[in-house]
Design a protein around this motif. Structure first.
Motif, PDB file in Angstrom:
ATOM      1  N   ARG A 223      21.695  -5.708  -4.597  1.00  0.00           N
ATOM      2  CA  ARG A 223      22.334  -4.700  -5.445  1.00  0.00           C
ATOM      3  C   ARG A 223      22.892  -5.327  -6.712  1.00  0.00           C
ATOM      4  O   ARG A 223      22.709  -4.802  -7.834  1.00  0.00           O
ATOM      5  N   ASN A 226      19.980  -6.429  -9.009  1.00  0.00           N
ATOM      6  CA  ASN A 226      19.251  -5.299  -9.597  1.00  0.00           C
ATOM      7  C   ASN A 226      20.125  -4.510 -10.554  1.00  0.00           C
ATOM      8  O   ASN A 226      19.642  -4.007 -11.593  1.00  0.00           O
ATOM      9  N   LYS A 227      21.430  -4.389 -10.252  1.00  0.00           N
ATOM     10  CA  LYS A 227      22.317  -3.651 -11.121  1.00  0.00           C
ATOM     11  C   LYS A 227      22.445  -4.310 -12.485  1.00  0.00           C
ATOM     12  O   LYS A 227      22.532  -3.653 -13.537  1.00  0.00           O
ATOM     13  N   PHE A 230      19.035  -3.532 -14.352  1.00  0.00           N
ATOM     14  CA  PHE A 230      18.462  -2.184 -14.342  1.00  0.00           C
ATOM     15  C   PHE A 230      18.662  -1.478 -15.669  1.00  0.00           C
ATOM     16  O   PHE A 230      19.744  -1.499 -16.242  1.00  0.00           O
ATOM     17  N   ARG A 231      17.580  -0.854 -16.145  1.00  0.00           N
ATOM     18  CA  ARG A 231      17.639  -0.001 -17.355  1.00  0.00           C
ATOM     19  C   ARG A 231      16.941   1.306 -17.018  1.00  0.00           C
ATOM     20  O   ARG A 231      15.770   1.308 -16.636  1.00  0.00           O
ATOM     21  N   PRO A 232      17.620   2.449 -17.221  1.00  0.00           N
ATOM     22  CA  PRO A 232      17.010   3.741 -16.910  1.00  0.00           C
ATOM     23  C   PRO A 232      15.892   4.094 -17.914  1.00  0.00           C
ATOM     24  O   PRO A 232      15.840   3.555 -18.995  1.00  0.00           O
TER      25      PRO A 232
END
Length: 232
Positions: A223, A226-227, A230-232
């Motif tokens: 987590r 990845n956090k 992470f890019r939306p």
């Protein structure tokens, strides 16, 4: 007392045909019941890898297995020692049993009478075998290294020497046992099994918790990584 030295690739296995009569510590050749693991290991030039720990509580129970090196197994030259393997069993660092197996080529053609005669020369008159009570066992003992059909027996209340004939083809096994020490070893083995069964639920809960904690830690690590990316 006649002695000969059997040497195999630097291994000296001392041979003695002295009888047990009058001895306070019965033996097989020069291996004495009651000896400690280090002394037996030194006699057979064993390494730590040859020792197997069977139980650690409530008593330390160990086996030391010695085998003839592979390049002399089956040798039928005159004078070669017939012993192929000896399993030494220890209870709290005291030798309580020796199970001796012979090279089948070296005893080929020998009969029960031949074996009994040879052992009687060492251990004295045959004694009447004591039948073991046929009571159901709650578990299979991890201490059993003997197998075969009882042929004959020597000894007294302190020790026993039994000759067994193999149930699978020709072959014999001789087992020399300290009766009091073996009783202690079997009692300790039974207690170890009882403790294992009693503690099994607690160990299973601990195992499941450890697995759950490891899974949670793995998820948290993933987590966090990845956090951060992470890019939306």
């Amino acid at each position: 007392m006649f002695k000969q030295v059997f040497c195999v690739s630097g291994l000296a296995l001392l041979v003695s045909t002295a009888t047990l009569i009058g001895q306070t510590r019965p033996h097989y050749r020069d291996f004495m019941l009651g000896s400690n693991l280090s002394s037996i290991s030194a006699q057979v030039k064993a390494s730590a890898a040859d020792v197997r720990t069977i139980r650690q509580r409530p008593a330390l129970i160990q086996d030391l297995q010695w085998r003839v090196p592979y390049f002399v197994v089956g040798s039928n030259q005159p004078g070669k020692d017939p012993v192929q393997q000896i399993t030494f069993s220890f209870y709290n660092d005291q030798l309580y049993r020796m199970a001796v197996n012979y090279d089948r080529q070296r005893i080929e053609g020998m009969t029960d009478a031949d074996m009994i005669s040879a052992l009687t020369d060492v251990y004295g008159p045959v004694t009447t075998p004591t039948p073991k009570p046929k009571t159901p066992q709650a578990f299979a003992s991890s201490l059993d290294v003997t197998s075969g059909i009882l042929v004959s027996q020597w000894g007294n209340a302190e020790y026993s020497v039994v000759l067994l004939r193999s149930s699978f083809g020709p072959g014999y096994q001789v087992v020399v046992t300290s009766t009091p020490l073996e009783a202690l070893a079997r009692s300790a083995d039974a207690e170890a099994v009882r403790l294992d069964v009693l503690e099994a639920p607690v160990r299973e809960l601990a195992r499941k918790k450890q697995e759950a904690d490891a899974a949670l830690a793995s998820q948290e690590k993933a987590r966090a990584a990845n956090k951060a990316t992470f890019r939306p």
